[in-house]
Design a protein around this motif. Structure first.
Motif, PDB file in Angstrom:
ATOM      1  N   SER A  15      -5.137   8.518 -11.520  1.00  9.23           N
ATOM      2  CA  SER A  15      -4.674   8.909 -10.187  1.00  9.23           C
ATOM      3  C   SER A  15      -5.751   9.693  -9.446  1.00  9.23           C
ATOM      4  O   SER A  15      -5.938   9.539  -8.233  1.00  9.23           O
ATOM      5  CB  SER A  15      -3.392   9.736 -10.283  1.00  9.23           C
ATOM      6  N   GLY A  16      -6.472  10.541 -10.175  1.00 10.43           N
ATOM      7  CA  GLY A  16      -7.532  11.331  -9.551  1.00 10.43           C
ATOM      8  C   GLY A  16      -8.614  10.464  -8.953  1.00 10.43           C
ATOM      9  O   GLY A  16      -9.120  10.743  -7.853  1.00 10.43           O
ATOM     10  N   THR A  17      -8.977   9.389  -9.658  1.00 10.39           N
ATOM     11  CA  THR A  17      -9.986   8.464  -9.140  1.00 10.39           C
ATOM     12  C   THR A  17      -9.486   7.784  -7.874  1.00 10.39           C
ATOM     13  O   THR A  17     -10.219   7.652  -6.878  1.00 10.39           O
ATOM     14  CB  THR A  17     -10.327   7.396 -10.200  1.00 10.39           C
ATOM     15  N   LEU A  18      -8.232   7.363  -7.890  1.00 16.03           N
ATOM     16  CA  LEU A  18      -7.653   6.730  -6.712  1.00 16.03           C
ATOM     17  C   LEU A  18      -7.635   7.698  -5.533  1.00 16.03           C
ATOM     18  O   LEU A  18      -7.991   7.333  -4.413  1.00 16.03           O
ATOM     19  CB  LEU A  18      -6.231   6.241  -7.016  1.00 16.03           C
ATOM     20  N   HIS A  19      -7.245   8.934  -5.777  1.00 16.72           N
ATOM     21  CA  HIS A  19      -7.208   9.925  -4.698  1.00 16.72           C
ATOM     22  C   HIS A  19      -8.594  10.157  -4.116  1.00 16.72           C
ATOM     23  O   HIS A  19      -8.761  10.273  -2.890  1.00 16.72           O
ATOM     24  CB  HIS A  19      -6.634  11.240  -5.219  1.00 16.72           C
ATOM     25  N   ARG A  20      -9.592  10.211  -4.972  1.00  9.74           N
ATOM     26  CA  ARG A  20     -10.958  10.437  -4.495  1.00  9.74           C
ATOM     27  C   ARG A  20     -11.415   9.290  -3.602  1.00  9.74           C
ATOM     28  O   ARG A  20     -12.044   9.510  -2.548  1.00  9.74           O
ATOM     29  CB  ARG A  20     -11.907  10.581  -5.695  1.00  9.74           C
ATOM     30  N   LEU A  21     -11.103   8.056  -3.993  1.00 18.95           N
ATOM     31  CA  LEU A  21     -11.502   6.896  -3.203  1.00 18.95           C
ATOM     32  C   LEU A  21     -10.778   6.871  -1.860  1.00 18.95           C
ATOM     33  O   LEU A  21     -11.366   6.519  -0.826  1.00 18.95           O
ATOM     34  CB  LEU A  21     -11.221   5.610  -3.984  1.00 18.95           C
ATOM     35  N   ILE A  22      -9.509   7.248  -1.850  1.00 18.77           N
ATOM     36  CA  ILE A  22      -8.769   7.315  -0.587  1.00 18.77           C
ATOM     37  C   ILE A  22      -9.346   8.405   0.307  1.00 18.77           C
ATOM     38  O   ILE A  22      -9.463   8.230   1.528  1.00 18.77           O
ATOM     39  CB  ILE A  22      -7.263   7.543  -0.862  1.00 18.77           C
ATOM     40  N   ASP A  23      -9.729   9.539  -0.283  1.00 20.50           N
ATOM     41  CA  ASP A  23     -10.324  10.633   0.502  1.00 20.50           C
ATOM     42  C   ASP A  23     -11.606  10.196   1.198  1.00 20.50           C
ATOM     43  O   ASP A  23     -11.954  10.738   2.262  1.00 20.50           O
ATOM     44  CB  ASP A  23     -10.620  11.825  -0.414  1.00 20.50           C
ATOM     45  N   GLN A  24     -12.310   9.235   0.615  1.00 19.55           N
ATOM     46  CA  GLN A  24     -13.582   8.793   1.177  1.00 19.55           C
ATOM     47  C   GLN A  24     -13.416   7.689   2.234  1.00 19.55           C
ATOM     48  O   GLN A  24     -14.391   7.290   2.862  1.00 19.55           O
ATOM     49  CB  GLN A  24     -14.480   8.273   0.044  1.00 19.55           C
ATOM     50  N   ALA A  25     -12.181   7.205   2.417  1.00 22.58           N
ATOM     51  CA  ALA A  25     -11.926   6.098   3.341  1.00 22.58           C
ATOM     52  C   ALA A  25     -11.317   6.606   4.639  1.00 22.58           C
ATOM     53  O   ALA A  25     -10.756   7.702   4.706  1.00 22.58           O
ATOM     54  CB  ALA A  25     -11.008   5.074   2.689  1.00 22.58           C
ATOM     55  N   ASN A  26     -11.420   5.778   5.670  1.00 20.76           N
ATOM     56  CA  ASN A  26     -10.834   6.097   6.978  1.00 20.76           C
ATOM     57  C   ASN A  26      -9.538   5.343   7.233  1.00 20.76           C
ATOM     58  O   ASN A  26      -8.670   5.801   7.978  1.00 20.76           O
ATOM     59  CB  ASN A  26     -11.826   5.762   8.087  1.00 20.76           C
ATOM     60  N   VAL A  27      -9.416   4.158   6.620  1.00 18.09           N
ATOM     61  CA  VAL A  27      -8.212   3.337   6.746  1.00 18.09           C
ATOM     62  C   VAL A  27      -7.901   2.743   5.376  1.00 18.09           C
ATOM     63  O   VAL A  27      -8.809   2.277   4.679  1.00 18.09           O
ATOM     64  CB  VAL A  27      -8.402   2.193   7.771  1.00 18.09           C
ATOM     65  N   ILE A  28      -6.621   2.763   4.990  1.00 17.71           N
ATOM     66  CA  ILE A  28      -6.186   2.150   3.740  1.00 17.71           C
ATOM     67  C   ILE A  28      -5.408   0.884   4.074  1.00 17.71           C
ATOM     68  O   ILE A  28      -4.531   0.899   4.941  1.00 17.71           O
ATOM     69  CB  ILE A  28      -5.292   3.109   2.925  1.00 17.71           C
ATOM     70  N   HIS A  29      -5.731  -0.195   3.374  1.00 17.50           N
ATOM     71  CA  HIS A  29      -5.014  -1.461   3.569  1.00 17.50           C
ATOM     72  C   HIS A  29      -4.389  -1.851   2.232  1.00 17.50           C
ATOM     73  O   HIS A  29      -5.081  -2.218   1.282  1.00 17.50           O
ATOM     74  CB  HIS A  29      -5.974  -2.548   4.061  1.00 17.50           C
ATOM     75  N   LEU A  30      -3.056  -1.752   2.159  1.00 16.22           N
ATOM     76  CA  LEU A  30      -2.315  -2.078   0.945  1.00 16.22           C
ATOM     77  C   LEU A  30      -1.956  -3.556   0.943  1.00 16.22           C
ATOM     78  O   LEU A  30      -1.458  -4.084   1.939  1.00 16.22           O
ATOM     79  CB  LEU A  30      -1.030  -1.254   0.862  1.00 16.22           C
ATOM     80  N   HIS A  31      -2.146  -4.214  -0.196  1.00 15.15           N
ATOM     81  CA  HIS A  31      -1.815  -5.632  -0.330  1.00 15.15           C
ATOM     82  C   HIS A  31      -0.771  -5.801  -1.430  1.00 15.15           C
ATOM     83  O   HIS A  31      -1.070  -5.651  -2.611  1.00 15.15           O
ATOM     84  CB  HIS A  31      -3.082  -6.443  -0.658  1.00 15.15           C
ATOM     85  N   GLY A  32       0.471  -6.101  -1.025  1.00 10.42           N
ATOM     86  CA  GLY A  32       1.561  -6.235  -1.984  1.00 10.42           C
ATOM     87  C   GLY A  32       2.482  -5.033  -1.944  1.00 10.42           C
ATOM     88  O   GLY A  32       2.188  -4.014  -1.298  1.00 10.42           O
ATOM     89  N   VAL A  33       3.631  -5.148  -2.647  1.00 10.65           N
ATOM     90  CA  VAL A  33       4.643  -4.083  -2.549  1.00 10.65           C
ATOM     91  C   VAL A  33       5.212  -3.615  -3.879  1.00 10.65           C
ATOM     92  O   VAL A  33       5.867  -2.572  -3.930  1.00 10.65           O
ATOM     93  CB  VAL A  33       5.822  -4.536  -1.652  1.00 10.65           C
ATOM     94  N   TRP A  34       5.011  -4.341  -4.964  1.00 14.43           N
ATOM     95  CA  TRP A  34       5.809  -4.085  -6.151  1.00 14.43           C
ATOM     96  C   TRP A  34       5.112  -3.314  -7.259  1.00 14.43           C
ATOM     97  O   TRP A  34       5.739  -3.019  -8.284  1.00 14.43           O
ATOM     98  CB  TRP A  34       6.315  -5.416  -6.727  1.00 14.43           C
ATOM     99  N   MET A  35       3.854  -2.965  -7.114  1.00 12.22           N
ATOM    100  CA  MET A  35       3.136  -2.342  -8.223  1.00 12.22           C
ATOM    101  C   MET A  35       2.694  -0.907  -7.900  1.00 12.22           C
ATOM    102  O   MET A  35       2.731  -0.453  -6.768  1.00 12.22           O
ATOM    103  CB  MET A  35       1.924  -3.207  -8.606  1.00 12.22           C
ATOM    104  N   TRP A  36       2.256  -0.242  -8.948  1.00 12.17           N
ATOM    105  CA  TRP A  36       1.896   1.180  -8.877  1.00 12.17           C
ATOM    106  C   TRP A  36       0.841   1.446  -7.822  1.00 12.17           C
ATOM    107  O   TRP A  36       0.923   2.432  -7.083  1.00 12.17           O
ATOM    108  CB  TRP A  36       1.387   1.646 -10.241  1.00 12.17           C
ATOM    109  N   LEU A  37      -0.167   0.581  -7.736  1.00  9.18           N
ATOM    110  CA  LEU A  37      -1.294   0.864  -6.856  1.00  9.18           C
ATOM    111  C   LEU A  37      -0.854   0.971  -5.401  1.00  9.18           C
ATOM    112  O   LEU A  37      -1.313   1.852  -4.674  1.00  9.18           O
ATOM    113  CB  LEU A  37      -2.366  -0.221  -7.007  1.00  9.18           C
ATOM    114  N   GLN A  38       0.057   0.087  -4.974  1.00  9.97           N
ATOM    115  CA  GLN A  38       0.524   0.162  -3.584  1.00  9.97           C
ATOM    116  C   GLN A  38       1.360   1.425  -3.357  1.00  9.97           C
ATOM    117  O   GLN A  38       1.212   2.104  -2.344  1.00  9.97           O
ATOM    118  CB  GLN A  38       1.353  -1.081  -3.237  1.00  9.97           C
TER     119      GLN A  38
END
Length: 380
Positions: free
Chosen positions: A73-96
């Motif tokens: 989760s920490g790695t994911l948070h760091r990558l989101i912090d470095q982005a300006n826009v998040i584009h989620l693809h799909g609805v049923w899994m943890w990552l989205q």
């Protein structure tokens, strides 16, 4: 510094088929003044452009059921912090879900592309334990997370109507899938001439799943009782007992058409485009789709396409060379018989007409400006 769009997709491999195709095409677009990056759950992923960072999170043990990035989760948070826009693809899994929750908490603008995963078929044509599991997950986790996102993306106006029921207060943007015709044409130009010795064939190419209606196609093909054509079924095979692949093989045996049906497995690269181009007709009898890329790919090679109205294509598809049919054995049988009765010239003209429709409606030169405009708007 140019803004960065971070794509979160649960599986950027060939196993995720349509979603992988769409995300791969999007990150290959030259969007001026915008950088793109991808986060995917492993263990594998297809190649990405050299200027697009790919971050693969590992999923282990029981976490694989939800495709959860185990302890990352920490790695994911760091990558989101470095982005300006998040584009989620799909609805049923943890990552989205995890991406939506964290992006909302830190105020990063986020787009959700459901890729047709909320269409009615996905709820209705399941066993009751599966429906209950999806209902509980949606009510307890997914819906609360996604209802706070600023943009919901629909591939078609039909999907937009469905999504409006889930997200009545949110902005819905309709942007169709795009296709890279120059790249396809470059590949087609390198192919050898169409073989005159191979028997004409009807082609299905996609993942092997009941939603695709392949069992209907096999039964319709068998009912025609002729041996002038073959049926080629291309897509990932899973021959474990009880799988859909095994059921399809058993159906072929039961109908006595084993010598007329070929299961090709995954076909990639140049071989895939040759398979499209050389087919007499392409057939995707799906019960439900967002916007099936395989229909566009087949049409791009000037191969006529039989598909269902649920495939998300524009209505003019049925008047510009293609055939719309309902996902029943009877309707498919009639559509296949019609295609088999074409002359070579009629097949050619239908293919040209569909190709022209794709050029006017689904090319990236038409589609990518909409994504470019939306990404820039959200990144300000």
């Amino acid at each position: 510094m140019n803004p960065t769009v971070l794509h979160l997709t649960e599986d950027h491999s060939q196993k995720n088929f349509g979603v992988t195709t769409v995300v791969d095409a999007l990150i290959h677009q030259d969007l001026p003044d915008i950088n793109q990056a991808v986060v995917s759950i492993g263990p594998e992923a297809i190649d990405v452009p050299t200027n697009v960072p790919l971050h693969i999170l590992k999923s282990q043990g029981l976490a694989r059921i939800w495709r959860m990035g185990s302890g990352q989760s920490g790695t994911l948070h760091r990558l989101i912090d470095q982005a300006n826009v998040i584009h989620l693809h799909g609805v049923w899994m943890w990552l989205q879900w995890a991406g939506a929750c964290y992006a909302t908490s830190v105020g990063t603008p986020t787009i959700l592309s459901s890729h047709g995963m909320l269409e009615p078929w996905h709820w209705q044509n399941k066993t009751w334990p599966h429906r209950l599991k999806k209902f509980l997950y949606w009510r307890l986790f997914a819906s609360p997370a996604f209802r706070r996102l600023p943009i919901i993306h629909a591939i078609t106006h039909q999907e937009a109507r469905t999504l409006r029921r889930y997200f009545p207060a949110q902005r819905i943007e309709v942007i169709p899938n795009g296709i890279d015709l120059p790249s396809i044409d470059h590949t087609l130009s390198s192919l050898p001439p169409v073989s005159q010795s191979r028997k004409p064939y009807i082609l299905f190419l996609s993942r092997l799943h009941p939603i695709k209606g392949i069992h209907l196609l096999i039964n319709a093909f068998a009912d025609l009782d002729q041996d002038k054509y073959k049926l080629v079924i291309a897509g990932p095979l899973d021959d474990r007992p009880g799988t859909y692949t095994t059921e399809l093989r058993q159906l072929v045996d039961q109908r006595g058409i084993s010598d007329q049906v070929e299961f090709s497995g995954i076909v990639q690269g140049t071989a895939k485009w040759q398979l499209y181009r050389d087919a007499w007709v392409f057939c995707l009898p799906s019960y439900s789709e967002g916007l099936a890329m395989v229909n566009l790919e087949a049409a791009a090679t000037k191969t006529p396409v039989i598909t269902t109205p649920a495939s998300g294509l524009v209505d003019s598809w049925a008047t510009k060379g293609g055939i719309f049919t309902q996902p029943t054995v009877e309707n498919l049988r009639a559509s296949l018989a019609q295609a088999m009765a074409w002359s070579a010239e009629e097949r050619h003209q239908r293919g040209l007409s569909l190709r022209s429709l794709v050029e006017r409606t689904y090319t990236w030169s038409i589609v990518s400006p909409s994504w470019h405009k939306l990404y820039l708007e959200l990144s300000r």
